[in-house]
Scaffold this motif. Structure first.
Motif, mmCIF file in Angstrom:
data_model
loop_
_atom_site.group_PDB
_atom_site.id
_atom_site.type_symbol
_atom_site.label_atom_id
_atom_site.label_comp_id
_atom_site.label_asym_id
_atom_site.label_seq_id
_atom_site.Cartn_x
_atom_site.Cartn_y
_atom_site.Cartn_z
ATOM 1 N N THR A 106 -24.749 -31.804 9.430
ATOM 2 C CA THR A 106 -24.462 -32.156 10.421
ATOM 3 C C THR A 106 -24.473 -31.689 12.043
ATOM 4 O OG1 THR A 106 -24.666 -33.840 8.948
ATOM 5 C CG2 THR A 106 -23.885 -34.895 10.971
ATOM 6 N N SER A 116 -32.823 -32.733 21.895
ATOM 7 C CA SER A 116 -33.911 -31.923 20.975
ATOM 8 C C SER A 116 -32.705 -30.485 21.107
ATOM 9 C CB SER A 116 -35.351 -32.141 21.770
ATOM 10 O OG SER A 116 -36.107 -30.911 21.203
ATOM 11 N N ALA A 119 -36.717 -25.429 17.065
ATOM 12 C CA ALA A 119 -36.251 -24.972 15.627
ATOM 13 C C ALA A 119 -36.184 -23.503 16.183
ATOM 14 C CB ALA A 119 -38.027 -24.611 15.699
ATOM 15 N N THR A 137 -31.817 -22.550 12.667
ATOM 16 C CA THR A 137 -32.305 -24.200 12.359
ATOM 17 C C THR A 137 -34.184 -23.553 11.232
ATOM 18 O OG1 THR A 137 -33.573 -24.972 13.975
ATOM 19 C CG2 THR A 137 -30.780 -25.117 13.794
ATOM 20 N N GLU A 140 -37.232 -28.581 14.229
ATOM 21 C CA GLU A 140 -36.734 -29.011 15.438
ATOM 22 C C GLU A 140 -36.452 -30.326 15.241
ATOM 23 O OE1 GLU A 140 -38.453 -30.388 19.674
ATOM 24 O OE2 GLU A 140 -39.804 -30.727 18.455
ATOM 25 N N VAL A 141 -35.858 -30.488 15.559
ATOM 26 C CA VAL A 141 -34.905 -32.464 15.034
ATOM 27 C C VAL A 141 -34.875 -32.952 16.469
ATOM 28 C CG1 VAL A 141 -32.844 -32.917 13.638
ATOM 29 C CG2 VAL A 141 -33.404 -31.053 12.904
ATOM 30 N N VAL A 143 -32.768 -35.875 18.148
ATOM 31 C CA VAL A 143 -31.831 -37.067 18.039
ATOM 32 C C VAL A 143 -32.049 -38.136 19.477
ATOM 33 C CG1 VAL A 143 -28.919 -37.195 18.698
ATOM 34 C CG2 VAL A 143 -29.896 -35.013 17.590
ATOM 35 N N THR A 150 -27.124 -35.995 14.852
ATOM 36 C CA THR A 150 -28.315 -36.300 13.762
ATOM 37 C C THR A 150 -27.682 -37.430 12.353
ATOM 38 O OG1 THR A 150 -27.302 -34.067 12.787
ATOM 39 C CG2 THR A 150 -28.740 -34.087 15.000
ATOM 40 N N GLU A 154 -28.842 -33.840 8.104
ATOM 41 C CA GLU A 154 -30.246 -33.682 8.547
ATOM 42 C C GLU A 154 -31.066 -32.483 9.404
ATOM 43 O OE1 GLU A 154 -33.860 -36.101 11.897
ATOM 44 O OE2 GLU A 154 -31.129 -36.346 11.915
ATOM 45 N N VAL A 155 -29.847 -31.251 9.419
ATOM 46 C CA VAL A 155 -30.413 -29.902 10.115
ATOM 47 C C VAL A 155 -29.898 -29.179 9.715
ATOM 48 C CG1 VAL A 155 -29.654 -28.331 12.008
ATOM 49 C CG2 VAL A 155 -29.912 -31.020 12.497
#
Length: 464
Positions: A106, A116, A119, A137, A140-141, A143, A150, A154-155
Motif C-alpha cells: 500500500t 500515477s 510500472a 512495481t 502502473e497504478v 491514485v 492506494t 493494490e501495488v
C-alpha cells in the motif's frame, strides 16, 4: 630418447568417479599444487638438482602451472555444460526456471491531488546493514484525486531477480526512484513465491532420472519416421498421419503410413521395406496400424533458353544448367534431402519460378528467356512390401512386379526386382509419348510425391 622412453613418469592417470550418474575426473585446479608436483618430479629424477627462486626453469614451471590451472578450471565446467546442452536441445528437457518473489503493498501519497505510479518503479527492502533486496512495481497504478493512498495491497512489487532469497520480507519498503509524491510504502503481507533457479547439479540429477524413463515408442507421426531411419538402407522417411494405403483414405485414427528412400532418393527395396514394417510393428502401440508405402515419382521435363553474359561460354552454361536442374529435381535432394541432417518435407509442387531461379543462378547466365516451359511425365509408384497402389486406388501387381502406372510406354521409371539379392534396379526411361509443356506450377501425383529428372532441353545463346 623421449620422456616416455626414458621411463620418466608424471604421476598416475586420474581415475574417474561417477556422481549422480555422470562421470567426473579429478582435475587439480591449484596452481601452487601443480608447481609443487612439477618441482618434485624433477627433483626425483635429477637428485643433484636444487630449485632456486629466479632460475629460468623455476620461472617456466611457475608460469606453466598458472596456465594449466586456468585451463583445468575451464575443463571442470565443460562436462556439466555438455550434458545440460544435450538435455535442453536434444531431449527437450528444459531446466526449471526460477521465479521472483512478489509482495502486495500500500502506497501513501503526500496529498490528495491524484498521482500515477509508473510500472517498473524501483523499491528496496533493507535486510541488514547496507544490504537490500530490490523490487519493482509490476504495473502502473493510478491514485485518483481525492485519495491519499492506494487501495490496500493494490501495488504489487516483484523482485528483480528470481530466487527464494526475496521471500519472507514484510513491513516498510523504501522508495528507490525519485517520486516526490510518495510518502511511504507498507506491505500488507510478507513477500512470497520466490523460487531458486535450478542448479546444474540438480538439473543433471533430474535429467538422469528422466532418461531412465524414456523408451523409443512412437507416438506422433514424426516418431515413426525417426524410428524408420534406424533400419539399414533407409536414409530418409516421411510419415503421413491417418493414411490408409489400401483404400487411399485419410483421417483414419491410429493409422500412419511411411514412405522411405535411400541416399539416392530411390524407393527402398521390398526386403528393406518389410524390415521397416516389422520393426515398427514391434515398437508401435497396441491397435496402431503402421504401413510402409513407396513414394510416387514424376519425371519433370524442362525446356529453356538461357542468354549468356558477355564473355561467358554458351556451351559451359548449358552443361552447368543441366547439372543445376538435375540437382534441384533429384529425388535425393527434394524436400530437404540436401540438408544436414537430412529432412523430408513432403513438397508436392514443382514451381515454375523456382525452376527459373535455378537456371538464372547458373554462373554466366544473364537471364532466362520468356519461352521457358515445364511439364510432367507419367507418374510411377515402385512396388512396396505390400501391393503397390495405383493412382486410382486399385491394387497393382505383387511387390516383385515390374511395370508402370498408366498407359504402356509412358512410365518415367522402370523397376526390376532382383529377388535373389533383394536389390532393386531403378533406371530412368525418357518418356516415349509427348509431355505437355506449360508455364504453370506442376502438382505432383501421389500422397507422397517426389520429382525426378525427365527430358531437359536447355540451350544457351550469346548475348547480342
Amino acid at each position: 630418447m623421449s620422456i616416455i622412453e626414458s621411463g620418466v613418469t608424471f604421476g598416475t592417470s586420474p581415475q574417474f568417479s561417477v556422481e549422480g550418474g555422470y562421470i567426473t575426473l579429478p582435475i587439480t585446479l591449484d596452481a601452487n599444487e601443480l608447481m609443487a608436483q612439477a618441482l618434485a618430479t624433477i627433483a626425483a629424477n635429477l637428485p643433484d638438482w636444487v630449485p632456486y627462486e629466479g632460475h629460468l626453469e623455476v620461472i617456466l614451471i611457475e608460469v606453466c602451472a598458472q596456465m594449466v590451472a586456468e585451463a583445468a578450471n575451464v575443463a571442470t565446467q565443460v562436462p556439466l555444460a555438455i550434458f545440460r546442452y544435450f538435455g535442453e536441445t536434444v531431449l527437450g528437457v528444459a531446466p526449471l526456471a526460477g521465479a521472483p518473489a512478489t509482495v502486495p503493498t500500500t502506497w501513501a501519497m503526500v496529498d490528495e491531488q491524484g498521482y500515477s505510479i509508473p510500472a517498473g518503479t524501483y523499491v528496496t527492502f533493507p535486510t541488514s546493514g547496507n544490504t537490500s533486496v530490490v523490487f519493482q512495481t509490476l504495473a502502473e497504478v493510478i491514485v485518483p484525486a481525492g485519495l491519499s493512498s492506494t487501495a490496500a495491497g493494490e501495488v504489487i512489487l516483484v523482485a528483480t531477480a528470481p530466487g527464494g532469497f526475496a521471500n519472507g520480507l514484510g513491513g516498510t519498503y523504501v522508495l528507490y526512484d525519485a517520486l516526490a509524491f510518495v510518502a511511504g510504502i507498507t506491505s500488507t503481507a510478507h513477500s512470497s513465491g520466490g523460487v531458486d533457479t535450478e542448479t546444474d547439479t540438480a538439473y543433471l540429477d533430474r535429467l538422469s532420472a528422466l532418461l531412465q524413463l524414456l523408451t523409443p515408442r512412437p507416438i506422433l507421426p514424426p516418431d515413426f519416421a525417426a524410428l524408420a531411419r534406424s533400419v539399414a538402407g533407409v536414409y530418409r522417411a516421411v510419415a503421413i498421419d491417418g493414411y490408409n494405403p489400401v483404400d487411399g483414405s485419410l483421417g483414419n485414427e491410429r493409422m500412419v503410413a511411411l514412405a522411405c528412400v535411400d541416399a539416392n532418393g530411390n524407393a527402398i527395396s521390398p526386403d528393406i521395406a518389410a524390415q521397416v514394417q516389422a520393426y515398427l510393428q514391434t515398437m508401435r502401440e497396441v491397435n496402431f496400424v503402421a504401413s510402409v508405402i513407396s513414394p510416387v515419382y514424376t519425371p519433370i521435363s524442362v525446356s529453356a533458353t538461357l542468354v549468356a553474359l558477355p564473355g561467358a561460354s554458351p556451351n559451359a552454361i548449358t552443361a552447368a544448367a543441366q547439372v543445376a536442374l538435375s540437382t534441384f529435381l533429384s529425388p535425393a535432394n527434394w524436400g530437404g534431402g540436401g540438408q544436414s541432417p537430412p529432412q523430408w518435407h513432403n513438397e508436392t509442387t514443382v514451381r515454375y519460378l523456382e525452376i527459373a531461379a535455378v537456371l538464372g543462378n547458373v554462373p554466366g547466365v544473364d537471364y532466362v528467356a520468356a519461352n521457358m516451359t515445364i511439364g510432367a511425365g507419367t507418374p510411377f509408384q515402385p512396388a512396396g512390401p505390400q501391393s503397390a497402389q495405383t493412382l486410382d486406388g486399385a491394387s497393382a501387381a505383387s511387390s516383385t512386379a515390374t511395370g508402370s502406372l498408366g498407359p504402356a510406354g509412358l512410365s518415367g521409371r522402370a523397376v526390376s526386382d532382383t529377388t535373389a539379392t533383394g536389390e532393386v534396379d531403378l533406371s530412368i526411361i525418357v518418356p516415349s509419348a509427348p509431355v505437355v509443356m506449360g508455364y504453370a506450377d506442376l502438382v505432383l501425383s501421389g500422397i507422397v510425391a517426389l520429382p525426378e529428372v525427365g527430358l531437359l532441353t536447355i540451350s544457351a545463346q550469346a548475348s547480342t
